[in-house]
Design a protein around this motif. Sequence first.
Motif: not given
Lengths: 479, 479
Positions: A128-131, B143-152, B354-357
């Motif tokens: 649901l997030l604007p990745t 690029r390599e993160s399946p969730t673009s580093c958006l998840n906790y 801590t910050n995922t990205l």
Amino acid sequence: MKDMLDVKTEHKYTEVAERIESLIEKKLLKVGDKLLSVRALSKEQGISLSTAFQAYYFLESKGLIEARPQSGYYVKYSREHTLDIPQVCEPSDDAVPVSVDDMINSVYRDLNAKGITNFSLATPSIKLLPTAKLNKAALQAIRESPTSCLNYENVQGNADLRKQIARQAFNWGGTPSEDDIVVTAGAVEALSLCMKAVTKPGDTVAIETPTYYAIFQVMESHGLKVVEIPTDPLLGIDIDYLEQAIPRFDIKACLFVNNFNNPLGSCMPDDLKKKLVDMLAKKEIPLIEDDIYGELYFGKTRPKTCKSFDKKGLVLHCASFSKSLAPGYRIGWTIPGKFKERVIRLKRMHSVSTNTLTQAAVANFLSNGRYELHLRHLRKALHTQSLRYLQAVSEYFPDDTRVTRPQGGFTLWIEMNKKINAFKLHKRALKHNIGIAPGQIFSTQGRFENCFRLSYGAPWDEKIEEGIKTLGRLVRDWK
Amino acid sequence: MKDMLDVKTEHKYTEVAERIESLIEKKLLKVGDKLLSVRALSKEQGISLSTAFQAYYFLESKGLIEARPQSGYYVKYSREHTLDIPQVCEPSDDAVPVSVDDMINSVYRDLNAKGITNFSLATPSIKLLPTAKLNKAALQAIRESPTSCLNYENVQGNADLRKQIARQAFNWGGTPSEDDIVVTAGAVEALSLCMKAVTKPGDTVAIETPTYYAIFQVMESHGLKVVEIPTDPLLGIDIDYLEQAIPRFDIKACLFVNNFNNPLGSCMPDDLKKKLVDMLAKKEIPLIEDDIYGELYFGKTRPKTCKSFDKKGLVLHCASFSKSLAPGYRIGWTIPGKFKERVIRLKRMHSVSTNTLTQAAVANFLSNGRYELHLRHLRKALHTQSLRYLQAVSEYFPDDTRVTRPQGGFTLWIEMNKKINAFKLHKRALKHNIGIAPGQIFSTQGRFENCFRLSYGAPWDEKIEEGIKTLGRLVRDWK
């Protein structure tokens, strides 16, 4: 999917859908009733075929109607047919020191374990997030920063981001300037700094009940005692009870989630918020307002905040982008009123400053005007999901189950037969690879043994349905 | 600049340069002596012309020799010619509650103000950081993160990053596994969580004196009292004094920066570290070790850490990438020994994760083996800068000035004539757009009135020289 949807069209089909929905609510259309064909609806309402189709599609996605092959649309579900709403819990007679349970560790140990159907996290699914747009914002942020975002950011936070947050505040009736805002590493840091700014160890603080366990943990870590204020699943805390409790327990501060309280989903009406703020102002008691779910409303307008009624600088407004944009970016903020300097000082002490890169990325995303559009889609998706999940609970759980009707946020609160122990249910569900948040972790007093929180942050699919079905079966077959 | 320098060549010229340096140190070559020509040196040492030139260039960049046009190279500077080292300060007789001054706010209000020559920050100049490669690492991480580093991220931290940190620990004699490490939002959060894990409000903690003001602030915010342990500018804290102080003040924990203490730059010899750890282990007293400067050594080998002598899990090792890689990324860590579970629990309470990205970006950068190369360049640059700054202080300040000889880190500690008030000097310097950190903010007891900290994190240039010249003039003309 509907990113480019024309706003006028959207309005039309929603409007038609809402009128049909109200017919269902008023029982003028009942479960099983056949609806007009798409063609007939189009003629009757003077709308295009595609608008008529969109209206039905929307109602279907909400789980209110269903398409039967070769036959047409039928009313599938009426809210009156569902389970009861949970009751307000009895107030307690003592202020107790917080003691947070090992249960929390048991529930949240394997947050990211694969293959699990996780209903225990009150966060949006990554779907649901604007990745893509956020990634673009992050790249632009790096490119536009003279130091590639490597240097320490100002303690108070990125100035552009604070400007954007100030603009966003317009939605809830706020008029802060960028200088009133302090950026934090998520809302939890904001709550922790604000709590520290207005209390000293040993003080007593009023909170809702049930309450999100992380709030107890903040209290515990600051050496505070809590008084749990009875909270109505629809209207929020009992203000009159609070007023009497203040002198009785020598309450020094309050911490409430007035908009879509976690886990109840309750939303205090705006006039009650004003009453609450005025009452606390008379007694000079600071109110920490956790508004992380405020933007995720399902109704027509955003609920106001207590901050918007604050004349004395006693409300410390806290929120974040973790529930609506990017949990992992760890960007939250507070508007701490007259406690601002104290909060900035504490921020400097505990983490120097917030992450430079993700602050700049969010600032970039917001300044491109992308946030409003994203929020509109997110709200709609969550609303639909809430109804789907609710319907499944009604279908698969025993009839003596009670369940909330959230008007925003991420969570259903489910009250089961007294004989069910939710922590045991959590243990049993885990064996089926299902995660839930048992009621016990939402109280300091071992309450809510027969309740649990079910998050509907993930889009509906068969695996979700299977999960809820399994939970229902575990409850039905309880021994 | 010398990114691609062949390691063998580098070794050769450094080796020649070191031998010349030692001649200067032993006074076999004195200030004003003419050195061999580049050609003669090349012949004499059997090295190429370019290696001979590099050796002189290196010594020149350290401020040890100078090229005179049309004439050749001359010895410019001998360490024996500089100012005295500051004295160990007297121990105090009382444990006092921490009260941190408004002075800190005055000094650090306008951290990022433009046009200021800022000697008050113990951080590397952005010019010394591998900006382009870090940006690349951040993009790859997304690029390599399946969730673009958006998840906790996991509460304990990114697993790849923890692996890299574990590998890096080899340098200081450590053998932690990734599971022993907890990632934090910078070292300050690590210190704060560790301190909270091993004390309760009202406890007394031993620290160095002078001490970085942020450490007092952490203490203050946890309601702790401090005992300042006398600290030698070369050898670190007085262990015998500490041993006696423990029962006398009922000390419950220690927090020391043993490697290149800020502000003194002192480095405790490794055998004393072992003695310290053994003594504390006998008394079961936890030692929080702040090792943020440990990698920034100027000598041949990295100093060890107390953690490497820890057998009982009583040492809580803390460090970060803020001083060596990316301050704004806010990535630090702790290896908290037997207090690990407690630290993880506190981490969850205070900032969730801590910050995922930026965690993923640093992990990517480290796993490409880029960190070691970068550190080598950074150490060399800082060493050179330390000597240049030291030389300028010797030149422009009065002869009764004392100054430290740091063997790592970012800071000179300057002790002036007793009549000089450093906070007033800070105020006067600010009018000339110069920032310093006055001595008063490094003690809870109003000590170090006539001292200040001068950071040499910025590469030498005319503006820097002008700044130190102006400071010297302000001190000389003191009224």
